[in-house]
Design an enzyme around this catalytic site. Structure first.
Site, PDB file in Angstrom:
ATOM      1  N   ASN A 276     -12.854  -2.601   3.344  1.00 11.40           N
ATOM      2  CA  ASN A 276     -13.878  -1.560   3.390  1.00 11.40           C
ATOM      3  C   ASN A 276     -14.761  -1.667   2.150  1.00 11.40           C
ATOM      4  OD1 ASN A 276     -12.579  -0.544   5.695  1.00 11.40           O
ATOM      5  ND2 ASN A 276     -11.198   0.695   4.458  1.00 11.40           N
TER       6      ASN A 276
ATOM      7  N   HIS B 116     -10.352  -4.862  -2.322  1.00 10.23           N
ATOM      8  CA  HIS B 116      -8.999  -5.102  -1.785  1.00 10.23           C
ATOM      9  C   HIS B 116      -9.076  -5.444  -0.310  1.00 10.23           C
ATOM     10  CE1 HIS B 116      -9.972  -0.808  -1.715  1.00 10.23           C
ATOM     11  NE2 HIS B 116      -9.310  -0.739  -0.574  1.00 10.23           N
TER      12      HIS B 116
ATOM     13  N   HIS C 158      -6.836  -5.344   3.086  1.00  9.72           N
ATOM     14  CA  HIS C 158      -5.645  -4.766   3.711  1.00  9.72           C
ATOM     15  C   HIS C 158      -5.053  -5.779   4.702  1.00  9.72           C
ATOM     16  CE1 HIS C 158      -6.420  -0.382   2.813  1.00  9.72           C
ATOM     17  NE2 HIS C 158      -7.664  -0.811   2.717  1.00  9.72           N
TER      18      HIS C 158
ATOM     19  N   GLN D  89     -14.246   3.081   2.052  1.00 11.97           N
ATOM     20  CA  GLN D  89     -13.602   2.594   0.822  1.00 11.97           C
ATOM     21  C   GLN D  89     -13.270   3.794  -0.060  1.00 11.97           C
ATOM     22  OE1 GLN D  89     -15.940  -0.162  -1.552  1.00 11.97           O
ATOM     23  NE2 GLN D  89     -14.176  -0.715  -2.839  1.00 11.97           N
TER      24      GLN D  89
ATOM     25  N   ASP E 161       0.855  -1.190   0.000  1.00 11.79           N
ATOM     26  CA  ASP E 161       0.000   0.000   0.000  1.00 11.79           C
ATOM     27  C   ASP E 161       0.889   1.237   0.000  1.00 11.79           C
ATOM     28  OD1 ASP E 161      -3.169   0.667   1.216  1.00 11.79           O
ATOM     29  OD2 ASP E 161      -1.668   2.255   1.078  1.00 11.79           O
ATOM     30  N   ILE E 162       0.569   2.171  -0.873  1.00 13.86           N
ATOM     31  CA  ILE E 162       1.376   3.399  -0.968  1.00 13.86           C
ATOM     32  C   ILE E 162       1.306   4.199   0.334  1.00 13.86           C
ATOM     33  CG2 ILE E 162      -0.337   5.033  -1.896  1.00 13.86           C
ATOM     34  CD1 ILE E 162       1.732   5.709  -4.091  1.00 13.86           C
TER      35      ILE E 162
HETATM   36  P1  5GP Z   1      -9.492   1.915   1.019  1.00 10.52           P
HETATM   37  O1  5GP Z   1      -9.518   3.258   1.676  1.00 10.52           O
HETATM   38  O2  5GP Z   1     -10.293   1.917  -0.269  1.00 10.52           O
HETATM   39  O3  5GP Z   1      -9.865   0.776   1.920  1.00 10.52           O
HETATM   40  O4  5GP Z   1      -7.983   1.652   0.658  1.00 10.52           O
HETATM   41  C1  5GP Z   1      -7.376   2.082  -0.525  1.00 10.52           C
HETATM   42  C2  5GP Z   1      -5.903   1.981  -0.314  1.00 10.52           C
HETATM   43  O5  5GP Z   1      -5.247   2.095  -1.564  1.00 10.52           O
HETATM   44  C3  5GP Z   1      -5.328   3.109   0.575  1.00 10.52           C
HETATM   45  O6  5GP Z   1      -4.762   2.528   1.743  1.00 10.52           O
HETATM   46  C4  5GP Z   1      -4.313   3.799  -0.312  1.00 10.52           C
HETATM   47  O7  5GP Z   1      -3.138   4.181   0.367  1.00 10.52           O
HETATM   48  C5  5GP Z   1      -4.035   2.762  -1.381  1.00 10.52           C
HETATM   49  N1  5GP Z   1      -3.676   3.323  -2.669  1.00 10.52           N
HETATM   50  C6  5GP Z   1      -4.363   4.285  -3.329  1.00 10.52           C
HETATM   51  N2  5GP Z   1      -3.753   4.545  -4.504  1.00 10.52           N
HETATM   52  C7  5GP Z   1      -2.672   3.732  -4.575  1.00 10.52           C
HETATM   53  C8  5GP Z   1      -1.641   3.549  -5.560  1.00 10.52           C
HETATM   54  O8  5GP Z   1      -1.605   4.196  -6.612  1.00 10.52           O
HETATM   55  N3  5GP Z   1      -0.695   2.622  -5.278  1.00 10.52           N
HETATM   56  C9  5GP Z   1      -0.705   1.895  -4.125  1.00 10.52           C
HETATM   57  N4  5GP Z   1       0.268   1.022  -3.958  1.00 10.52           N
HETATM   58  N5  5GP Z   1      -1.662   2.036  -3.186  1.00 10.52           N
HETATM   59  C10 5GP Z   1      -2.629   2.941  -3.406  1.00 10.52           C
END
Ligand code: 5GP
Ligand code: ZN
Length: 139
Positions: free
Chosen positions: A86, A99, A101, A93, A30-31
């Site tokens: 999420n 995805h 985590h 989300q 995760d970035i």
């Molecule tokens: P969510 O908030 O949808 O559960 O998680 C999305 C996750 O994707 C976040 O933790 C965010 O840091 C990660 N993310 C978003 N864009 C990128 C990207 O371009 N590359 C990577 N490696 N992770 C990403």
């Protein structure tokens, strides 16, 4: 899906730090790194969320989860690990490609809080049975 960043990562159009790949799933760092070693596991097929995902994809994805978790455990020796998913913006989300985590836990100040209030006093066994039937009849 053409405008999905995770589909672009799978296709190699966007860079990522790959952890694991097979014909069905892709895992990468995760970035945002909530804790060091934070990994995302995604299906290669684009599904927005858990509601859409077919059983075959779900089994292919969750089959790999212990391998990823054990790899993180081996690499970082965390004290624990949270697996978080999420679904929907109301549930935080932000990327609409399913995805999971993997969040290794190191100490109480590691920046991740997973907490909730329980309301067991409000739910009798009869009430729980009613709720269970409401869900099971919708399956
Ligand atoms: P969510 O908030 O949808 O559960 O998680 C999305 C996750 O994707 C976040 O933790 C965010 O840091 C990660 N993310 C978003 N864009 C990128 C990207 O371009 N590359 C990577 N490696 N992770 C990403
Ligand atoms: Zn996608």
């Amino acid at each position: 899906m053409s405008d999905c960043i995770f589909c672009k990562i799978i296709d190699g159009e966007l860079p990522s730090a790959k952890v694991y790949e097979d014909e069905n799933v892709y895992a990468f760092m995760d970035i945002g790194q909530v804790t060091e070693g934070h990994v995302l596991l995604i299906p290669k097929k684009h599904y927005e969320n858990i509601y859409e995902m077919d059983e075959k994809t779900a089994s292919e994805l969750f089959k790999v989860a212990p391998k990823i978790a054990n790899g993180i455990k081996e690499a970082f020796n965390p004290k624990g690990m949270n697996l978080v998913n999420n679904n929907g913006s109301f549930a935080d989300q932000s990327v609409f490609h399913f995805h999971l985590h993997f969040l290794p836990r190191f100490d109480e100040n590691d920046g991740l809080k997973v907490s909730w209030e329980q309301h067991s006093d409000d739910y009798t066994p009869e009430k729980l049975q009613q709720l269970a039937e409401k869900i099971s009849s919708a399956l």
